[in-house]
Scaffold this active site. Sequence first.
Site, PDB file in Angstrom:
ATOM      1  N   LYS A   1       2.584  -9.334 -11.831  1.00  0.00           N
ATOM      2  CA  LYS A   1       2.315  -9.370 -10.400  1.00  0.00           C
ATOM      3  C   LYS A   1       0.809  -9.362 -10.177  1.00  0.00           C
ATOM      4  O   LYS A   1       0.100  -8.501 -10.680  1.00  0.00           O
ATOM      5  CB  LYS A   1       2.954  -8.153  -9.731  1.00  0.00           C
ATOM      6  CG  LYS A   1       2.629  -8.080  -8.257  1.00  0.00           C
ATOM      7  CD  LYS A   1       3.480  -7.065  -7.554  1.00  0.00           C
ATOM      8  CE  LYS A   1       3.072  -6.952  -6.110  1.00  0.00           C
ATOM      9  NZ  LYS A   1       3.902  -5.989  -5.398  1.00  0.00           N
TER      10      LYS A   1
ATOM     11  N   ARG B   1       2.636  -7.638   4.638  1.00  0.00           N
ATOM     12  CA  ARG B   1       2.084  -6.348   5.087  1.00  0.00           C
ATOM     13  C   ARG B   1       2.351  -6.152   6.574  1.00  0.00           C
ATOM     14  O   ARG B   1       2.574  -5.037   7.017  1.00  0.00           O
ATOM     15  CB  ARG B   1       0.606  -6.260   4.727  1.00  0.00           C
ATOM     16  CG  ARG B   1       0.381  -6.527   3.220  1.00  0.00           C
ATOM     17  CD  ARG B   1      -0.534  -5.554   2.539  1.00  0.00           C
ATOM     18  NE  ARG B   1      -0.504  -5.766   1.091  1.00  0.00           N
ATOM     19  CZ  ARG B   1      -1.492  -6.321   0.375  1.00  0.00           C
ATOM     20  NH1 ARG B   1      -2.608  -6.692   0.967  1.00  0.00           N
ATOM     21  NH2 ARG B   1      -1.367  -6.460  -0.922  1.00  0.00           N
TER      22      ARG B   1
ATOM     23  N   LYS C   1      -5.717  -3.864  -4.015  1.00  0.00           N
ATOM     24  CA  LYS C   1      -4.822  -3.408  -5.082  1.00  0.00           C
ATOM     25  C   LYS C   1      -5.278  -3.907  -6.457  1.00  0.00           C
ATOM     26  O   LYS C   1      -4.492  -3.982  -7.393  1.00  0.00           O
ATOM     27  CB  LYS C   1      -3.381  -3.848  -4.765  1.00  0.00           C
ATOM     28  CG  LYS C   1      -2.870  -3.294  -3.433  1.00  0.00           C
ATOM     29  CD  LYS C   1      -1.378  -3.520  -3.232  1.00  0.00           C
ATOM     30  CE  LYS C   1      -0.892  -2.866  -1.938  1.00  0.00           C
ATOM     31  NZ  LYS C   1       0.569  -2.983  -1.762  1.00  0.00           N
TER      32      LYS C   1
ATOM     33  N   SER D   1       5.585 -13.968   0.939  1.00  0.00           N
ATOM     34  CA  SER D   1       5.420 -14.141   2.379  1.00  0.00           C
ATOM     35  C   SER D   1       4.387 -15.206   2.759  1.00  0.00           C
ATOM     36  O   SER D   1       4.628 -16.002   3.664  1.00  0.00           O
ATOM     37  CB  SER D   1       5.043 -12.799   3.001  1.00  0.00           C
ATOM     38  OG  SER D   1       3.874 -12.277   2.392  1.00  0.00           O
TER      39      SER D   1
ATOM     40  N   GLU E   1       1.982  -7.904 -20.338  1.00  0.00           N
ATOM     41  CA  GLU E   1       2.734  -7.100 -19.358  1.00  0.00           C
ATOM     42  C   GLU E   1       4.239  -7.290 -19.564  1.00  0.00           C
ATOM     43  O   GLU E   1       5.010  -6.328 -19.596  1.00  0.00           O
ATOM     44  CB  GLU E   1       2.374  -7.517 -17.927  1.00  0.00           C
ATOM     45  CG  GLU E   1       1.052  -6.993 -17.400  1.00  0.00           C
ATOM     46  CD  GLU E   1       1.125  -5.518 -17.003  1.00  0.00           C
ATOM     47  OE1 GLU E   1       2.211  -4.904 -17.101  1.00  0.00           O
ATOM     48  OE2 GLU E   1       0.076  -4.982 -16.587  1.00  0.00           O
TER      49      GLU E   1
ATOM     50  N   LYS F   1       5.039 -13.117  -9.767  1.00  0.00           N
ATOM     51  CA  LYS F   1       4.758 -13.045  -8.334  1.00  0.00           C
ATOM     52  C   LYS F   1       3.269 -13.100  -8.081  1.00  0.00           C
ATOM     53  O   LYS F   1       2.536 -12.390  -8.760  1.00  0.00           O
ATOM     54  CB  LYS F   1       5.324 -11.707  -7.830  1.00  0.00           C
ATOM     55  CG  LYS F   1       5.144 -11.458  -6.368  1.00  0.00           C
ATOM     56  CD  LYS F   1       5.699 -10.111  -6.048  1.00  0.00           C
ATOM     57  CE  LYS F   1       5.442  -9.819  -4.583  1.00  0.00           C
ATOM     58  NZ  LYS F   1       5.768  -8.479  -4.244  1.00  0.00           N
TER      59      LYS F   1
ATOM     60  N   TYR G   1      12.340 -15.955   1.205  1.00  0.00           N
ATOM     61  CA  TYR G   1      12.718 -15.722   2.606  1.00  0.00           C
ATOM     62  C   TYR G   1      13.499 -16.912   3.162  1.00  0.00           C
ATOM     63  O   TYR G   1      14.028 -16.843   4.259  1.00  0.00           O
ATOM     64  CB  TYR G   1      11.451 -15.482   3.447  1.00  0.00           C
ATOM     65  CG  TYR G   1      10.684 -14.255   2.997  1.00  0.00           C
ATOM     66  CD1 TYR G   1      11.015 -12.991   3.475  1.00  0.00           C
ATOM     67  CD2 TYR G   1       9.662 -14.342   2.053  1.00  0.00           C
ATOM     68  CE1 TYR G   1      10.341 -11.858   3.040  1.00  0.00           C
ATOM     69  CE2 TYR G   1       8.981 -13.225   1.611  1.00  0.00           C
ATOM     70  CZ  TYR G   1       9.325 -11.987   2.111  1.00  0.00           C
ATOM     71  OH  TYR G   1       8.665 -10.870   1.667  1.00  0.00           O
TER      72      TYR G   1
HETATM   73  C1  PBG Z   1       4.563  -3.944  -2.775  1.00  0.00           C
HETATM   74  C2  PBG Z   1       5.174  -5.261  -2.546  1.00  0.00           C
HETATM   75  C3  PBG Z   1       4.481  -6.335  -1.995  1.00  0.00           C
HETATM   76  C4  PBG Z   1       5.378  -7.368  -1.904  1.00  0.00           C
HETATM   77  C5  PBG Z   1       6.613  -6.931  -2.393  1.00  0.00           C
HETATM   78  N1  PBG Z   1       6.459  -5.614  -2.787  1.00  0.00           N
HETATM   79  C6  PBG Z   1       3.098  -6.438  -1.491  1.00  0.00           C
HETATM   80  C7  PBG Z   1       1.960  -5.935  -2.250  1.00  0.00           C
HETATM   81  O1  PBG Z   1       2.035  -5.716  -3.460  1.00  0.00           O
HETATM   82  O2  PBG Z   1       0.939  -5.729  -1.643  1.00  0.00           O
HETATM   83  C8  PBG Z   1       5.029  -8.714  -1.353  1.00  0.00           C
HETATM   84  C9  PBG Z   1       6.117  -9.574  -0.910  1.00  0.00           C
HETATM   85  C10 PBG Z   1       5.685 -10.745  -0.125  1.00  0.00           C
HETATM   86  O3  PBG Z   1       4.487 -11.006   0.121  1.00  0.00           O
HETATM   87  O4  PBG Z   1       6.591 -11.481   0.288  1.00  0.00           O
HETATM   88  N2  PBG Z   1       5.071  -3.100  -3.649  1.00  0.00           N
END
Ligand code: PBG
Length: 334
Positions: A205, A215, A228, A285, A244, A259, A324
């Site tokens: 990720k 968010r 992050k 998203s 990982e 991701k 989505y």
């Molecule tokens: C956080 C988490 C995130 C998403 C899923 N779980 C955001 C992040 O790590 O900041 C993102 C999903 C998306 O953008 O559709 N644990």
Amino acid sequence: MMTPPFPQSFPATRLRRLRQAGWVRSLTAENILTPADLVWSMVVHDGETPHIPVEAMPGVERFNVAEAAAAAKRAAGLGIPAIAIFPHIDPARKDEEGSEGLNPDGLIPTCIKAMKDAAPDVGIICDVALDPFTSHGHDGLIDAAGYVLNDETTAVLTEQALVQAEAGADVVAPSDMMDGRIGAIRSALEEEGHTNTMILSYAAKYASGFYGPYREAIGSATALIGDKKTYQQDPANTEEALREVAMDIAEGADMVMVKPGLPYLDIVRRVSETFAIPTLAFQVSGEYAMIQAASQNGWIDGERVMMETLLSFKRAGASGIVTYFAEQAAQKLD
Ligand code: PBG
């Protein structure tokens, strides 16, 4: 696979012959997308309102518990095998430690039960991370300097995963990127008798700008202090992703996730080719929002681009796609 050179010369070979009609294109298609490839990424909220639109994600709404259960039934009807749920909670319930994430009567456990009652055959996947529950918007516990603590966070995430498993989650999906959390969660699940609860690790990720609209969706946008980058991966790296994934498999991951999705198809390909493990890709998203925004402006054919991107994940070697678009795509495939 045959490697060149092999005889392919014009006009004996005209590659366009196989493209001349729909039937032969279908017959020779190398990849196929079906509803069984889709995981519905769904945002749920703890209020009364049945659905609340997410502004940055046209077409996506936060569902209350009853609507989430109804949606699970629709997923079953459409042949969508699983739903990944993400919580938006009342900001008044957030604190520094994200303690609402451990509430056995909280939004996620309540949702799991309602959805399993409504559609027992649809898999429920729960995000293990604290960001929807912390006042600072980070995935874990922070120290005085705002650094996200690894081992302390892992202990809390293990509790959170147990609460989800206890409520009936089929899959727990740690998305936090702490080191060692897969092993810790697997041991705890085994000890508590949840031997069949699966772990889908968000193994690779990346610290990505593509999570922006999410968010807003879960209400952590205004909360997040800093970024992050000390726990999620640097977008510059590939080899690190393989390390990982290797570690998470060794610790007990049943499936792994890459991701974001589309900008990281190279990682999907490397991971799926290197490891004999189901590899999912998350069309996040921001990827969704870009397609919808361009589509609403009339700049692209949104539905066509939706299907094309989903198929591209299959071509890259993904065994499934968290998206989505799941309901819309499954309807179109129907
Ligand atoms: C956080 C988490 C995130 C998403 C899923 N779980 C955001 C992040 O790590 O900041 C993102 C999903 C998306 O953008 O559709 N644990």
